[in-house]
Design an enzyme around this catalytic site. Structure first.
Site, mmCIF file in Angstrom:
data_model
loop_
_atom_site.group_PDB
_atom_site.id
_atom_site.type_symbol
_atom_site.label_atom_id
_atom_site.label_comp_id
_atom_site.label_asym_id
_atom_site.label_seq_id
_atom_site.Cartn_x
_atom_site.Cartn_y
_atom_site.Cartn_z
ATOM 1 N N ARG A 121 -18.642 3.411 10.730
ATOM 2 C CA ARG A 121 -19.036 4.655 10.513
ATOM 3 C C ARG A 121 -18.367 5.137 8.967
ATOM 4 N NH1 ARG A 121 -14.171 7.341 10.237
ATOM 5 N NH2 ARG A 121 -12.159 6.311 11.090
ATOM 6 N N GLY A 173 1.046 -1.389 0.004
ATOM 7 C CA GLY A 173 0.003 0.043 0.157
ATOM 8 C C GLY A 173 0.830 1.190 -0.013
ATOM 9 N N GLU A 184 -8.050 -1.479 2.909
ATOM 10 C CA GLU A 184 -6.955 -1.613 4.015
ATOM 11 C C GLU A 184 -7.556 -2.282 5.093
ATOM 12 O OE1 GLU A 184 -4.122 2.055 3.192
ATOM 13 O OE2 GLU A 184 -6.252 2.765 3.700
ATOM 14 N N LYS A 200 3.832 3.191 9.691
ATOM 15 C CA LYS A 200 5.050 4.093 10.035
ATOM 16 C C LYS A 200 4.513 5.179 10.798
ATOM 17 C CE LYS A 200 8.120 2.826 6.310
ATOM 18 N NZ LYS A 200 7.317 1.868 5.403
ATOM 19 N N LYS A 243 -14.428 9.867 6.742
ATOM 20 C CA LYS A 243 -14.510 11.319 7.096
ATOM 21 C C LYS A 243 -13.113 11.938 7.320
ATOM 22 C CE LYS A 243 -14.838 10.845 12.090
ATOM 23 N NZ LYS A 243 -15.879 11.057 13.118
ATOM 24 N N ASN A 265 -3.645 -4.841 2.296
ATOM 25 C CA ASN A 265 -4.114 -4.170 1.211
ATOM 26 C C ASN A 265 -4.425 -5.038 0.163
ATOM 27 O OD1 ASN A 265 -3.789 -1.105 1.912
ATOM 28 N ND2 ASN A 265 -1.831 -2.182 2.237
ATOM 29 N N HIS A 309 -3.873 -8.267 15.283
ATOM 30 C CA HIS A 309 -3.053 -9.445 15.818
ATOM 31 C C HIS A 309 -1.471 -8.777 15.398
ATOM 32 C CE1 HIS A 309 -0.986 -13.038 16.509
ATOM 33 N NE2 HIS A 309 -0.354 -13.005 15.348
#
Length: 154
Positions: free
Chosen positions: A109, A20, A84, A26, A112, A34, A89
């Protein structure tokens, strides 16, 4: 229970893990697996953008809980839609090229934008709490044993 207003759930998705944007581990502290553009395009054409929860397995791994983002990631102004998966785990190594299987069970949700990276990270942590709470409900027990998530031995 989250996700009950989405008639297309559960959603079963299988594909090879691809690289990805490299932001999950990071910048966000939540590594993601991905799906390819092809898998993403085939699944998301009939699925509302947003944050979902469900279960996942990688190759012949056990079944784990997961949170998945479907959409454009407005904070980062993505130009392509992504799927994604953050598996709840800790894996010792990357697993690019492995087969990822997920069952999307509920909606948390809509996607946003956020005013800061810290606010985005806070919301991701909240999404994980919501996923864990929901996936602890008896209604989802049978999915942990679903043969779709368990790779057959050859």
């Amino acid at each position: 229970m989250a996700g009950t207003r989405f008639g297309n759930l559960p959603i079963y998705v299988r594909g090879i893990v691809v690289k990805g944007f490299g932001r999950g581990s990071k910048e966000l502290g939540t590594p993601t697996a991905n799906f390819s553009e092809k898998v993403t395009d085939s699944v998301t054409k009939d699925t509302e953008n947003g944050i979902y929860f469900g279960l996942a397995s990688v190759d012949d791994s056990p079944v784990y809980r997961m949170v998945m983002s479907i959409g454009w990631n407005p904070y980062y102004n993505n130009t392509k839609k992504t799927m994604e998966v953050h598996i709840l785990h800790t894996f010792e190594n990357d697993f690019y090229g492995s087969e990822l299987r997920v069952i999307v069970l509920g909606y948390i949700r809509p996607e946003k934008d956020f005013p800061s990276l810290d606010k985005l990270i806070d919301e991701i942590h909240n999404d994980i709490k919501i996923a864990n709470t929901n996936l602890g409900e008896k209604a989802y027990d049978d999915y942990y044993k679903d043969s779709y998530l368990i790779k057959e031995s050859t």
